[in-house]
Design a protein around this motif. Structure first.
Motif, PDB file in Angstrom:
ATOM      1  N   ASP A 254      24.409  48.315  56.082  1.00  0.00           N
ATOM      2  CA  ASP A 254      25.596  48.555  56.840  1.00  0.00           C
ATOM      3  C   ASP A 254      26.265  48.944  57.331  1.00  0.00           C
ATOM      4  O   ASP A 254      26.020  49.774  57.295  1.00  0.00           O
ATOM      5  CB  ASP A 254      26.611  48.674  54.812  1.00  0.00           C
ATOM      6  CG  ASP A 254      27.614  48.399  55.069  1.00  0.00           C
ATOM      7  OD1 ASP A 254      28.604  48.528  56.453  1.00  0.00           O
ATOM      8  OD2 ASP A 254      28.376  49.045  53.993  1.00  0.00           O
ATOM      9  N   LEU A 256      28.621  49.516  59.044  1.00  0.00           N
ATOM     10  CA  LEU A 256      29.944  50.307  59.028  1.00  0.00           C
ATOM     11  C   LEU A 256      29.192  51.661  57.672  1.00  0.00           C
ATOM     12  O   LEU A 256      30.643  52.516  58.354  1.00  0.00           O
ATOM     13  CB  LEU A 256      30.901  49.341  57.800  1.00  0.00           C
ATOM     14  CG  LEU A 256      32.360  48.403  59.148  1.00  0.00           C
ATOM     15  CD1 LEU A 256      33.208  48.343  57.655  1.00  0.00           C
ATOM     16  CD2 LEU A 256      32.337  49.934  60.214  1.00  0.00           C
ATOM     17  N   ALA A 257      28.664  51.580  57.046  1.00  0.00           N
ATOM     18  CA  ALA A 257      28.609  53.080  56.369  1.00  0.00           C
ATOM     19  C   ALA A 257      27.957  53.630  57.268  1.00  0.00           C
ATOM     20  O   ALA A 257      28.681  55.417  57.569  1.00  0.00           O
ATOM     21  CB  ALA A 257      27.580  52.072  55.197  1.00  0.00           C
ATOM     22  N   HIS A 260      31.649  55.224  58.832  1.00  0.00           N
ATOM     23  CA  HIS A 260      32.091  55.647  57.347  1.00  0.00           C
ATOM     24  C   HIS A 260      31.653  57.730  58.035  1.00  0.00           C
ATOM     25  O   HIS A 260      31.974  58.421  58.374  1.00  0.00           O
ATOM     26  CB  HIS A 260      31.684  55.541  57.020  1.00  0.00           C
ATOM     27  CG  HIS A 260      32.782  54.448  56.323  1.00  0.00           C
ATOM     28  ND1 HIS A 260      34.361  54.631  56.553  1.00  0.00           N
ATOM     29  CD2 HIS A 260      32.923  53.291  55.732  1.00  0.00           C
ATOM     30  CE1 HIS A 260      34.744  53.701  55.948  1.00  0.00           C
ATOM     31  NE2 HIS A 260      34.454  52.578  55.802  1.00  0.00           N
ATOM     32  N   ILE A 261      30.607  57.370  57.867  1.00  0.00           N
ATOM     33  CA  ILE A 261      29.484  58.781  57.527  1.00  0.00           C
ATOM     34  C   ILE A 261      29.122  59.251  59.096  1.00  0.00           C
ATOM     35  O   ILE A 261      29.670  60.765  58.788  1.00  0.00           O
ATOM     36  CB  ILE A 261      28.095  58.634  56.885  1.00  0.00           C
ATOM     37  CG1 ILE A 261      27.225  59.805  56.512  1.00  0.00           C
ATOM     38  CG2 ILE A 261      26.932  58.402  58.071  1.00  0.00           C
ATOM     39  CD1 ILE A 261      27.799  60.763  55.188  1.00  0.00           C
TER      40      ILE A 261
ATOM     41  N   LEU B  44      28.173  57.175  49.284  1.00  0.00           N
ATOM     42  CA  LEU B  44      27.548  55.999  50.652  1.00  0.00           C
ATOM     43  C   LEU B  44      26.728  54.614  49.557  1.00  0.00           C
ATOM     44  O   LEU B  44      26.419  54.261  49.629  1.00  0.00           O
ATOM     45  CB  LEU B  44      26.178  56.610  51.234  1.00  0.00           C
ATOM     46  CG  LEU B  44      27.149  57.229  52.964  1.00  0.00           C
ATOM     47  CD1 LEU B  44      26.155  58.253  53.364  1.00  0.00           C
ATOM     48  CD2 LEU B  44      28.514  56.209  53.554  1.00  0.00           C
ATOM     49  N   TYR B  47      29.191  53.251  47.783  1.00  0.00           N
ATOM     50  CA  TYR B  47      29.413  52.296  48.795  1.00  0.00           C
ATOM     51  C   TYR B  47      29.307  50.901  49.457  1.00  0.00           C
ATOM     52  O   TYR B  47      29.639  50.057  49.543  1.00  0.00           O
ATOM     53  CB  TYR B  47      30.099  53.398  50.047  1.00  0.00           C
ATOM     54  CG  TYR B  47      30.601  52.404  51.120  1.00  0.00           C
ATOM     55  CD1 TYR B  47      32.061  52.233  51.469  1.00  0.00           C
ATOM     56  CD2 TYR B  47      29.842  51.955  52.364  1.00  0.00           C
ATOM     57  CE1 TYR B  47      32.171  51.221  52.424  1.00  0.00           C
ATOM     58  CE2 TYR B  47      30.413  50.866  53.388  1.00  0.00           C
ATOM     59  CZ  TYR B  47      31.975  50.860  53.641  1.00  0.00           C
ATOM     60  OH  TYR B  47      31.844  50.374  54.366  1.00  0.00           O
ATOM     61  N   THR B  48      28.203  51.039  49.502  1.00  0.00           N
ATOM     62  CA  THR B  48      27.011  50.054  49.711  1.00  0.00           C
ATOM     63  C   THR B  48      27.097  48.873  48.948  1.00  0.00           C
ATOM     64  O   THR B  48      27.158  47.494  48.627  1.00  0.00           O
ATOM     65  CB  THR B  48      25.605  50.568  49.963  1.00  0.00           C
ATOM     66  OG1 THR B  48      26.055  51.428  51.125  1.00  0.00           O
ATOM     67  CG2 THR B  48      24.475  49.743  50.893  1.00  0.00           C
ATOM     68  N   GLN B  51      30.004  46.394  47.727  1.00  0.00           N
ATOM     69  CA  GLN B  51      28.976  45.239  49.070  1.00  0.00           C
ATOM     70  C   GLN B  51      28.979  44.086  48.994  1.00  0.00           C
ATOM     71  O   GLN B  51      28.784  43.185  49.918  1.00  0.00           O
ATOM     72  CB  GLN B  51      29.299  46.428  50.481  1.00  0.00           C
ATOM     73  CG  GLN B  51      29.124  47.040  51.177  1.00  0.00           C
ATOM     74  CD  GLN B  51      30.868  47.248  51.422  1.00  0.00           C
ATOM     75  OE1 GLN B  51      30.587  46.442  51.941  1.00  0.00           O
ATOM     76  NE2 GLN B  51      31.108  48.452  50.937  1.00  0.00           N
ATOM     77  N   ILE B 130      18.024  47.493  51.347  1.00  0.00           N
ATOM     78  CA  ILE B 130      18.686  48.820  51.010  1.00  0.00           C
ATOM     79  C   ILE B 130      18.477  49.876  49.900  1.00  0.00           C
ATOM     80  O   ILE B 130      18.733  50.752  49.629  1.00  0.00           O
ATOM     81  CB  ILE B 130      20.532  48.089  51.441  1.00  0.00           C
ATOM     82  CG1 ILE B 130      20.314  49.267  52.162  1.00  0.00           C
ATOM     83  CG2 ILE B 130      20.720  47.926  50.852  1.00  0.00           C
ATOM     84  CD1 ILE B 130      21.718  49.270  52.111  1.00  0.00           C
ATOM     85  N   TYR B 134      17.384  53.350  49.475  1.00  0.00           N
ATOM     86  CA  TYR B 134      18.153  54.827  48.908  1.00  0.00           C
ATOM     87  C   TYR B 134      17.646  55.040  47.667  1.00  0.00           C
ATOM     88  O   TYR B 134      17.742  56.499  47.830  1.00  0.00           O
ATOM     89  CB  TYR B 134      19.975  53.813  48.265  1.00  0.00           C
ATOM     90  CG  TYR B 134      20.458  54.174  49.443  1.00  0.00           C
ATOM     91  CD1 TYR B 134      21.822  55.188  49.538  1.00  0.00           C
ATOM     92  CD2 TYR B 134      21.249  53.010  50.280  1.00  0.00           C
ATOM     93  CE1 TYR B 134      22.083  55.658  50.903  1.00  0.00           C
ATOM     94  CE2 TYR B 134      22.096  53.199  51.024  1.00  0.00           C
ATOM     95  CZ  TYR B 134      22.660  53.742  51.107  1.00  0.00           C
ATOM     96  OH  TYR B 134      23.562  54.307  52.184  1.00  0.00           O
TER      97      TYR B 134
END
Lengths: 634, 203
Positions: A254, A256-257, A260-261, B44, B47-48, B51, B130, B134
């Motif tokens: 992502d 956009l992440a 943001h960060i 985060l 947030y991810t 999505q 992803i 994480y």
């Protein structure tokens, strides 16, 4: 050291005590001794000198860009080289100049202003400097081996990801961040603890100089903002080197992440640069208006509010990414709010100057220049906070004009002022006022000539980061004007360097307190001894050096045969216990070299993370391994 | 000029093992730095997560709950070891320092061992997608810190056992406990996020 007009040193002292103190704080001789230094004046000065070399490099890069853009269809630089240069320029100025120079000034000034002998963690301080130097060498190693980053100073994926930027360029950028962030975090921690625990007795929080307040706020911002950029650069680096998928959209990440960060750090970063500068301006204004600051509580609260609001603005860098409308409205409002707290401070300075007996020296010229330029930059900031206008001028020269007005106006002008203000303290010599004023006018006129036309260029639609443009766009005349301005700035810079070098050898010796300023650093010798004060001062008001001498008191009973300081309580700074600071040591240097090997190596081979951790761990064990005498004599 | 007033501090102790020590505050700063990093990473992560519709991606199973939940027991006990050691350091009680640090090392080590066993049961690595990135980011960053502090505690333990210690090392043991409390506390939100988070958000 004995011929001092310093009022605090007039307590009768036996000669042997002074020589004990000098002995305890002496630097070791030789190159090993030079690498082992842990006194704050030396480390602070190394930061400042290194950062100014970085300013020269970043400035030279700016001149290359301006020369290329002087006329349409210019071929002085090609597109690839131009990308490298604007990236290196932004990266150098933000990460290797602006933040470190503010840290260096604080490392030099804060212990003096607090009336103590060193920062709370002198070895960590040295470690932080060596890592910062490692970051500088690392980036310019890349630059000079044709591996300069070329993806902009914020390195957005997917452009900076493995798909579109193969090779090592973006890795050099990402890992340079790691170097400087670790260094910045070391400094922030030690500044906070020094301010909290090592203030002169009775310097309660509400008696601290505003510069100390500004560094306290700045250091807290560093602590909460810089972990974000460590995450951002680690995302990028691990996506590129060990095939993770955090921000690489080709693999489900992502991007956009990342934005943001990055901006959760990036926006506070701007304030991390300019909040110390607000402290400089307060010091300069108070000393040269010869009166106490107008509205001290309002100033302190505004600084703290600035620090908080800074963390609620980051999305205004991302208005063009297509956000929900409620998000846009919120971040517009919060972005406009910062004008209130900044405005309060501007009015307080103006009121102080209005009612003071003003001495118009070079430092104050720079403070005036700051107010003029920063207000203009703030106004375009309010404009950019509005989403429709932001979308219209997004990625144009209008934005370039805005952030150079706030960064050069908001940070560089106060920094130059601070340099003129504290140069006598640091070197024992006064700088030439005549050259100083010429220096100021070259910078002021050159600056406005360079960056004011960029507002118009931006409104006319000239995008940033283009290496050239066709004649028909009509951007030529304004661009040429900006280039002329840039060269005038360069002449101003040369005048500054000449002034520094010639003043260092001049016969204009400075007294301990040439400006009759009120804060404690002016009670030390010019330049200060390694131990700063023969007797640590105490404080009875917000302006200790303006108090009648009979009301001042000094601390006695500290041992002079070791590096001993006083720890005081957090709120009221009542003496609590004595604290023996560590002396010179080579271990911070060794540890920084080991960490640097790990950082630099991991760009080429991920296993260096492991090997680097092991050798760094061993170096840290060597650093902390107990040495005799184990028990502290009372 | 007349003589200045003086403030005599010679009666004050030359060290202090408590929250007044500068090192304690320095350690608190490090806790804030690391805490900010982990909390941002958790933010985060969610947030991810928001999505995408399917999480974890097809073919990946949820991390098992049993072993990481059981591992919480030695982790919480290890904080007791840190407490014992730091109280011993304050009172200069060598036996308590050694016992506390040993307890901390054994239970902390047990926690780490159980975690390693659990890693083998994960059917994805950081390269998978992803989600894998994480989960492994949390695991590697957290356990890097954990092992680093275990090594530091071990070095302090050796110093105390062989008698190479004084006030500085005692302050060190005290602030070492601050780091360990942090590591225990911050694991709770991480544990909830990576082991319970995907289950709760699925329903």
């Amino acid at each position: 050291m004995s011929a001092t007009p310093d009022a605090f040193a007039s307590v009768p002292s036996e000669h042997t005590e002074l020589s004990l103190l000098e002995n305890a704080w002496r630097h070791r001789p030789g190159i090993l001794g030079w690498l082992s230094v842990t006194t704050h004046q030396a480390i602070g000065m190394r930061y400042i000198v290194t950062a100014f070399i970085m300013l020269l490099l970043g400035g030279a890069e700016a001149l290359l860009m301006r020369t290329q853009l002087a006329r349409p269809n210019n071929t002085f630089l090609g597109p690839d080289r131009y990308n490298e240069i604007f990236t290196t320029h932004g990266t150098t100025m933000m990460f290797l100049f602006a933040v470190p120079v503010m840290e260096g000034m604080a490392i030099y000034l804060i212990p003096l202003m607090l009336g103590t002998r060193n920062v709370a963690f002198p070895r960590l301080n040295a470690f932080g400097y060596w890592l910062y130097l490692g970051g500088c060498l690392f980036l310019y190693w890349g630059v000079f081996t044709n591996t300069a980053p070329d993806v902009g100073w914020f390195a957005y994926p997917p452009l900076s990801g493995p798909q579109f930027t193969p090779g090592k360029r973006a890795d050099f950028w990402a890992q340079m961040i790691t170097f400087t962030e670790v260094s910045g975090l070391c400094v922030a921690a030690e500044i906070i603890v020094t301010i909290f625990k090592m203030r002169a007795p009775r310097m309660s929080l509400n008696r601290m100089p505003l510069y100390v307040w500004s560094m306290l706020v700045q250091s807290f911002m560093v602590i909460f903002a810089m972990p974000a950029v460590v995450i951002a650069s680690s995302y990028l680096l691990s996506d590129r080197t060990i095939s993770t998928h955090f921000v690489n959209p080709a693999e489900g990440g992502d991007p956009l992440a990342y934005q943001h960060i990055f901006w959760f750090f990036g926006h506070p970063e701007v304030y991390i640069i300019f909040i110390p500068a607000l402290g400089f301006v307060s010091s300069i204004v108070v000393a040269n208006a010869r009166r106490a600051i107008f509205g001290y509580p309002a100033m302190v609260l505004s600084l703290i509010a600035n620090g908080f609001i800074a963390f609620g603005l980051w999305v205004h860098h991302m208005f063009a990414t297509g956000l929900p409308q409620i998000g846009e409205a919120y971040f517009t409002a919060s972005s406009m709010m910062i004008a209130i707290t900044s405005g309060i401070q501007i009015f307080c300075w103006l009121a102080t100057l209005w009612t003071g007996r003003v001495r118009r020296n070079t430092a104050l010229h720079f403070a005036y220049g700051f107010i003029a330029i920063f207000v203009l930059g703030g106004l375009t900031g309010v404009m950019l906070a509005s989403v429709p206008l932001d979308l219209q001028v997004h990625d144009t020269y209008f934005v370039i004009a805005h952030f150079h007005y706030v960064l050069i106006g908001g940070a560089l002008f106060p920094l130059f002022g601070a340099f003129y203000h504290w140069f006598p303290k640091m070197t024992g010599r006064l700088m030439s006022e005549k050259l100083g004023k010429i220096n100021f006018w070259f910078l002021f006129i050159g600056f406005n000539l360079t960056f004011f036309p960029m507002h118009i260029l931006g409104l006319k639609g000239m995008p940033r980061r283009v290496y050239t443009y066709p004649v028909e766009m009509g951007w030529g005349p304004m661009s040429f004007l900006a280039t002329v301005g840039a060269w005038i700035i360069a002449i101003g810079g040369i005048i500054f360097i000449v002034n520094v070098l010639s003043s260092r050898r001049s016969a204009h010796f400075a007294a301990a307190n040439p400006w009759d300023a009120p804060s404690l650093e002016w009670a030390a010798d010019s330049p200060p001894a390694n131990y700063n004060f023969e007797h640590l001062p105490t404080v009875a008001s917000r302006h200790p050096l303006w108090d009648p001498p009979e009301e001042r008191a000094v601390v006695t009973g500290l041992r002079n045969d070791r590096r001993e300081v006083l720890v005081t309580t957090l709120m009221d700074a009542e003496p609590h216990h004595r604290y023996v600071l560590p002396g010179s040591s080579i271990w911070p240097f060794i540890a920084a070299v080991c960490v640097s090997i790990g950082f630099a190596g991991s760009v080429f081979n991920p296993w260096y993370v492991i090997w680097g951790s092991i050798i760094s761990g061993l170096a840290l064990i060597g650093w902390f391994w107990p040495r005799r005498p184990f028990h502290m004599e009372p | 000029m007349s003589e200045l007033k003086t403030l005599d501090v010679s009666h004050l102790p030359p060290f202090d093992i408590s929250s007044q020590a500068p090192v304690w505050w320095g350690q608190l700063c490090i806790v804030f730095i690391e805490g900010t990093m982990f909390l941002l990473l958790i933010a985060l992560y969610f947030y991810t997560r928001l999505q995408v519709d399917v999480w974890p991606p097809p073919g990946e199973q949820f991390p098992h709950l049993l072993l990481p939940s059981l591992a919480l027991i030695p982790l919480f006990v290890s904080a007791g070891g840190s407490y014992l050691a730091s109280e011993g350091a304050k009172k200069n009680n060598r036996g308590r320092m050694i016992a506390g640090m040993l307890l901390n090392l054994i239970t902390g080590g047990l926690f780490f061992a159980m975690q390693i066993i659990q890693w083998h049961s994960l059917n994805f690595n950081w390269k998978a997608d992803i989600n894998g990135s994480y989960v492994w980011a949390f695991l590697s960053l957290y356990h890097f810190d954990l092992v680093g502090d275990l090594v530091f505690t071990f070095v302090l333990l050796v110093a105390v056992i062989i008698g190479r210690y004084g006030e500085k090392q005692r302050v060190g043991i005290h602030v070492d406990s601050v780091v360990w409390y942090f590591l225990v506390l911050i694991w709770i939100p991480i544990y909830l996020a990576i082991y319970w988070g995907p289950r709760i958000m699925e329903s």
